[in-house]
Design an enzyme around this catalytic site. Structure first.
Site, PDB file in Angstrom:
ATOM      1  N   HIS A 247       0.982  -1.108  -0.193  1.00  0.00           N
ATOM      2  CA  HIS A 247      -0.084   0.231  -0.177  1.00  0.00           C
ATOM      3  C   HIS A 247       0.529   0.796  -0.067  1.00  0.00           C
ATOM      4  O   HIS A 247       2.419   0.955  -0.180  1.00  0.00           O
ATOM      5  CB  HIS A 247      -0.881   0.066   1.663  1.00  0.00           C
ATOM      6  CG  HIS A 247      -2.383  -0.446   0.701  1.00  0.00           C
ATOM      7  ND1 HIS A 247      -2.986  -0.283  -0.210  1.00  0.00           N
ATOM      8  CD2 HIS A 247      -3.182  -1.631   1.212  1.00  0.00           C
ATOM      9  CE1 HIS A 247      -3.717  -1.214   0.187  1.00  0.00           C
ATOM     10  NE2 HIS A 247      -4.256  -2.057   0.971  1.00  0.00           N
TER      11      HIS A 247
ATOM     12  N   ASP B  24       0.226   6.279  -4.400  1.00  0.00           N
ATOM     13  CA  ASP B  24      -0.472   5.944  -5.504  1.00  0.00           C
ATOM     14  C   ASP B  24      -1.061   6.720  -6.054  1.00  0.00           C
ATOM     15  O   ASP B  24      -1.455   6.427  -7.558  1.00  0.00           O
ATOM     16  CB  ASP B  24      -1.775   5.608  -4.546  1.00  0.00           C
ATOM     17  CG  ASP B  24      -1.819   4.257  -3.531  1.00  0.00           C
ATOM     18  OD1 ASP B  24      -1.004   3.682  -3.603  1.00  0.00           O
ATOM     19  OD2 ASP B  24      -2.956   4.519  -3.113  1.00  0.00           O
TER      20      ASP B  24
END
Length: 327
Positions: free
Chosen positions: A130, A158
């Site tokens: 993540h 991200d």
């Protein structure tokens, strides 16, 4: 009618990175069709307003790629679509017969982008991750804060991966205009985070020690910082150049402090920050914003709600991009 009107995107992605990338393409005029699994709900659906922003204007088709015959339903679409974006781990699309190698002979103009955590090759390619992991691995977390590694609500890696995917796709579209052929694009979020070390990495690569938290120009080592006012609200002070420092000192009614600002020694900078905090604590923020409204590089620390209503963003219309219908 945006600049990408007529461009068609087939989106196999979920969560934030892929949908944010195709959201940018859609905002520029591209037509996006999402392939949505009926068995694996997108986690973003638990945040309906976010999902509405990311996906609300996109068309969608329910299709379980693991079901027999799914490939035969996708392939007819590919003749009409310019771009595929997928966000599975390496090898997953190959199991469905929908990887680039399986498609390029029949669809030579196809631009195919795989957006993953660690990329299609390397020892970490199959590992889960993540944003916090990508920031940690890229070195960003090691010096991004003033003391220990800092968490942020903004998933920097991200979103950097998303924007790099958009850049790569648009570059491939330009190339296709010249050559008539598509291209495979391997975009990694961890590598996108690594590239954000644009100021520090060249020096470290040349032998300079790695940056430390709280020691650099932008992470607390200088006066460049946030300061709390008498009403508990905060302002940002960012003027590094002499002309901005002069304007700041004049607004603070401390013109004699210019030399202190220009002295980079750590002890003197920390002493300056203590004095600056004491000065800002003497008045409410509205007073400081009035006094420092010129080219001082001083702005208020706004809540997100305040930022969305700020007159500058309202006049430019950028705030409207977040108000999407729910999917």
């Amino acid at each position: 009618m945006g600049p990408l009107t007529g461009l068609k995107v087939l989106d196999f992605s979920t969560l934030l990175p892929g949908p944010f990338a195709t959201r940018q393409l859609a905002d520029l005029g591209a037509e996006v069709l999402r392939i949505v699994s009926p068995r694996h709900p997108d986690l973003m659906q638990q945040f309906p307003t976010t999902d509405g922003y990311l996906n609300g204007d996109k068309r969608r088709v329910l299709l379980d790629l693991a079901e027999p015959g799914a490939r035969d339903q996708v392939r007819p679409l590919l003749g009409d679509y310019d771009i595929v974006l997928e966000q599975f781990r390496p090898g997953v699309m190959a199991k469905f017969g929908l990887d680039y190698e399986s498609l390029k002979a029949d669809f030579p103009e196809l631009i195919y982008c795989s957006l993953t955590g660690y990329g299609q090759t390397g020892p970490l390619k199959d590992k889960a991750g993540h944003d916090i992991n990508y920031q940690a691995l890229s070195g960003l977390a090691s010096y991004g804060g003033s003391e220990r590694p800092q968490l942020t609500s903004v998933p920097v890696a991200d979103l950097a991966g998303s924007l790099n995917a958009v850049i790569a796709i648009l570059a491939a579209v330009h190339e296709r205009h010249r050559t008539g052929r598509g291209r495979y694009l391997d975009v990694s979020m961890a590598e996108s985070a690594l590239k954000l070390n644009a100021m520090e990495a060249p020096a470290v690569s040349a032998g300079t020690p790695s940056p430390e938290p709280g020691r650099g120009w932008l992470n607390g080592g200088l006066f460049y910082d946030y300061y709390q006012c008498a009403d508990g609200k905060w302002v940002s002070v960012g003027g590094l150049e002499p002309k901005f420092i002069q304007a700041l000192c004049d607004g603070l009614e401390r013109p004699e402090w210019v030399e202190r600002f220009l002295d980079p020694s750590p002890a003197r900078q920390q002493a300056l920050k203590v004095d600056l905090q004491a000065v800002f604590a003497g008045e409410v923020r509205s007073v400081w914003l009035q006094r420092l409204s010129g080219d001082c590089c001083v702005e208020p620390v706004l809540t997100l709600a305040e930022a969305l209503q700020h007159p500058h963003f309202v006049e430019r219309g950028v705030h409207k991009s977040f108000f999407r219908r729910l999917d």
